[in-house]
Write an enzyme that holds these catalytic residues in place. Structure first.
Site, mmCIF file in Angstrom:
data_model
loop_
_atom_site.group_PDB
_atom_site.id
_atom_site.type_symbol
_atom_site.label_atom_id
_atom_site.label_comp_id
_atom_site.label_asym_id
_atom_site.label_seq_id
_atom_site.Cartn_x
_atom_site.Cartn_y
_atom_site.Cartn_z
ATOM 1 N N HIS A 78 -20.574 -24.289 89.337
ATOM 2 C CA HIS A 78 -20.553 -23.465 88.055
ATOM 3 C C HIS A 78 -21.770 -22.854 88.244
ATOM 4 O O HIS A 78 -22.819 -22.681 89.259
ATOM 5 C CB HIS A 78 -20.704 -24.267 86.970
ATOM 6 C CG HIS A 78 -19.165 -25.191 86.714
ATOM 7 N ND1 HIS A 78 -19.347 -26.233 85.932
ATOM 8 C CD2 HIS A 78 -18.293 -24.712 86.680
ATOM 9 C CE1 HIS A 78 -17.947 -26.658 85.622
ATOM 10 N NE2 HIS A 78 -17.232 -25.433 86.220
ATOM 11 N N LYS A 138 -25.172 -22.593 91.230
ATOM 12 C CA LYS A 138 -24.620 -21.816 92.397
ATOM 13 C C LYS A 138 -26.170 -21.778 93.294
ATOM 14 O O LYS A 138 -26.034 -21.951 94.627
ATOM 15 C CB LYS A 138 -24.489 -20.310 92.266
ATOM 16 C CG LYS A 138 -22.688 -20.775 91.854
ATOM 17 C CD LYS A 138 -22.164 -19.097 91.738
ATOM 18 C CE LYS A 138 -20.634 -19.247 91.466
ATOM 19 N NZ LYS A 138 -20.238 -19.904 90.210
ATOM 20 N N THR A 186 -14.203 -22.149 95.783
ATOM 21 C CA THR A 186 -13.835 -21.066 94.770
ATOM 22 C C THR A 186 -14.219 -19.858 94.970
ATOM 23 O O THR A 186 -15.400 -19.851 95.802
ATOM 24 C CB THR A 186 -13.948 -21.804 93.029
ATOM 25 O OG1 THR A 186 -15.275 -22.245 93.473
ATOM 26 C CG2 THR A 186 -13.106 -22.988 92.820
ATOM 27 N N GLY A 187 -13.779 -18.876 94.312
ATOM 28 C CA GLY A 187 -14.187 -17.484 94.901
ATOM 29 C C GLY A 187 -15.701 -17.275 94.736
ATOM 30 O O GLY A 187 -16.166 -16.787 95.867
ATOM 31 N N THR A 188 -16.274 -17.174 93.799
ATOM 32 C CA THR A 188 -17.643 -16.753 93.652
ATOM 33 C C THR A 188 -18.457 -17.804 94.407
ATOM 34 O O THR A 188 -19.402 -17.178 95.088
ATOM 35 C CB THR A 188 -18.021 -16.623 92.092
ATOM 36 O OG1 THR A 188 -17.185 -16.207 91.427
ATOM 37 C CG2 THR A 188 -19.197 -15.833 91.975
ATOM 38 N N THR A 189 -18.212 -19.028 94.260
ATOM 39 C CA THR A 189 -19.250 -20.001 94.941
ATOM 40 C C THR A 189 -19.076 -19.633 96.559
ATOM 41 O O THR A 189 -19.971 -19.664 97.369
ATOM 42 C CB THR A 189 -18.603 -21.249 94.924
ATOM 43 O OG1 THR A 189 -18.795 -21.830 93.505
ATOM 44 C CG2 THR A 189 -19.380 -22.215 95.817
ATOM 45 N N SER A 232 -11.455 -17.015 91.901
ATOM 46 C CA SER A 232 -12.593 -17.666 91.175
ATOM 47 C C SER A 232 -12.082 -19.005 90.197
ATOM 48 O O SER A 232 -10.950 -18.532 89.880
ATOM 49 C CB SER A 232 -13.046 -16.421 90.309
ATOM 50 O OG SER A 232 -14.226 -17.019 89.586
ATOM 51 N N GLY A 233 -13.026 -19.878 89.939
ATOM 52 C CA GLY A 233 -12.604 -20.694 89.202
ATOM 53 C C GLY A 233 -12.116 -20.432 87.761
ATOM 54 O O GLY A 233 -10.859 -20.984 87.539
ATOM 55 N N ASP A 247 -10.039 -23.546 90.761
ATOM 56 C CA ASP A 247 -9.914 -25.045 90.666
ATOM 57 C C ASP A 247 -8.558 -25.536 91.074
ATOM 58 O O ASP A 247 -8.441 -26.826 91.653
ATOM 59 C CB ASP A 247 -10.479 -25.296 89.388
ATOM 60 C CG ASP A 247 -11.975 -24.986 89.052
ATOM 61 O OD1 ASP A 247 -12.871 -25.887 89.231
ATOM 62 O OD2 ASP A 247 -12.218 -23.780 88.818
ATOM 63 N N ASP A 304 -22.223 -27.682 86.018
ATOM 64 C CA ASP A 304 -23.117 -27.417 85.000
ATOM 65 C C ASP A 304 -22.860 -28.189 83.736
ATOM 66 O O ASP A 304 -21.918 -27.816 82.959
ATOM 67 C CB ASP A 304 -23.304 -26.124 84.519
ATOM 68 C CG ASP A 304 -24.548 -25.686 83.974
ATOM 69 O OD1 ASP A 304 -25.157 -26.530 83.139
ATOM 70 O OD2 ASP A 304 -24.652 -24.395 83.553
ATOM 71 N N HIS A 349 -12.149 -22.832 81.623
ATOM 72 C CA HIS A 349 -10.994 -23.110 82.176
ATOM 73 C C HIS A 349 -11.422 -24.993 82.553
ATOM 74 O O HIS A 349 -10.944 -25.463 83.415
ATOM 75 C CB HIS A 349 -11.074 -22.719 83.730
ATOM 76 C CG HIS A 349 -12.255 -22.841 84.538
ATOM 77 N ND1 HIS A 349 -13.527 -22.250 83.922
ATOM 78 C CD2 HIS A 349 -12.537 -23.279 85.615
ATOM 79 C CE1 HIS A 349 -14.325 -22.453 84.691
ATOM 80 N NE2 HIS A 349 -13.913 -22.952 85.813
ATOM 81 N N ASP A 394 -8.566 -27.143 83.918
ATOM 82 C CA ASP A 394 -8.553 -27.162 85.175
ATOM 83 C C ASP A 394 -9.464 -27.883 85.999
ATOM 84 O O ASP A 394 -9.248 -28.670 87.092
ATOM 85 C CB ASP A 394 -8.681 -25.760 85.807
ATOM 86 C CG ASP A 394 -7.664 -24.491 85.533
ATOM 87 O OD1 ASP A 394 -7.147 -25.139 84.371
ATOM 88 O OD2 ASP A 394 -7.562 -23.489 85.864
ATOM 89 N N ARG A 409 -9.493 -35.355 88.036
ATOM 90 C CA ARG A 409 -8.600 -36.489 87.757
ATOM 91 C C ARG A 409 -7.660 -36.624 89.074
ATOM 92 O O ARG A 409 -7.583 -37.793 89.708
ATOM 93 C CB ARG A 409 -7.588 -36.195 86.817
ATOM 94 C CG ARG A 409 -6.515 -37.340 86.747
ATOM 95 C CD ARG A 409 -5.370 -36.800 85.550
ATOM 96 N NE ARG A 409 -4.441 -37.884 85.337
ATOM 97 C CZ ARG A 409 -3.407 -37.570 86.390
ATOM 98 N NH1 ARG A 409 -3.048 -36.787 87.063
ATOM 99 N NH2 ARG A 409 -2.642 -38.772 86.530
HETATM 100 O O1 LIG Z 1 -15.545 -22.221 87.930
HETATM 101 C C1 LIG Z 1 -15.782 -22.624 88.699
HETATM 102 C C2 LIG Z 1 -15.525 -24.142 88.983
HETATM 103 O O2 LIG Z 1 -14.988 -24.609 87.811
HETATM 104 C C3 LIG Z 1 -16.419 -22.270 90.008
HETATM 105 O O3 LIG Z 1 -15.603 -20.730 90.252
HETATM 106 P P1 LIG Z 1 -16.436 -19.836 91.147
HETATM 107 O O4 LIG Z 1 -16.970 -20.325 92.298
HETATM 108 O O5 LIG Z 1 -15.369 -18.719 91.391
HETATM 109 O O6 LIG Z 1 -17.812 -19.075 90.302
#
Ligand SMILES: O=C(CO)COP(=O)(O)O
Length: 129
Positions: free
Chosen positions: A13, A17, A39-42, A58-59, A64, A84, A91, A94, A100
């Site tokens: 989150h 990061k 996930t995209g931004t990570t 991205s999450g 996710d 976090d 989301h 998700d 789960r």
């Molecule tokens: O939201 C996230 C995990 O739930 C992370 O997504 P990003 O890596 O795209 O920010």
């Protein structure tokens, strides 16, 4: 549980990061030998730090959920998901689904750096054995 770890998912989150990038730098040698999906931004943070990563959406836009589907298909050996606990996430369903499915399919899930360090210490010990 699978004993050999080849493909991992890395997710963080926004509030986590920086810790995820620091975690990667602490374990660069072992992580560079693995296939990593994120996930995209990570993933883009990890790429900038020098890691080769397969970036999903991205999450909040379904990343996710994409990684959760890979868990169902048996494609992920371990998940590092630094959540976090102080943040609100649009989301959240998700996120709950992904966690789960880790439990359903017995996929190791580290939700904070302390657990992540322990996972990787175990993986490193296995690789040296
Ligand atoms: O939201 C996230 C995990 O739930 C992370 O997504 P990003 O890596 O795209 O920010």
């Amino acid at each position: 549980m699978k004993t050999e770890i080849h493909k991992i998912a890395m997710i963080a989150h926004d509030g986590k990061k920086a810790e995820m990038v620091g975690f990667f730098k602490d374990h660069i040698a072992v992580l560079q030998r693995m296939d990593i999906v994120a996930t995209g931004t990570t993933g883009s943070h990890l790429q900038k730090a020098g890691l080769t990563v397969d970036c999903k959406a991205s999450g909040p836009r379904g990343g996710d959920a994409q990684i959760a589907a890979m868990i169902v298909d048996g494609e992920i050996d371990a998940v590092f998901f630094f959540r976090d606990p102080m943040g609100k996430h649009p989301h959240e369903p998700d996120v709950q689904m992904l966690m789960r499915l880790c439990d359903l399919y017995d996929v190791p899930l580290a939700t904070n750096p302390a657990a992540g360090h322990m996972f990787l210490a175990g993986i490193e010990a296995q690789q040296e054995a």
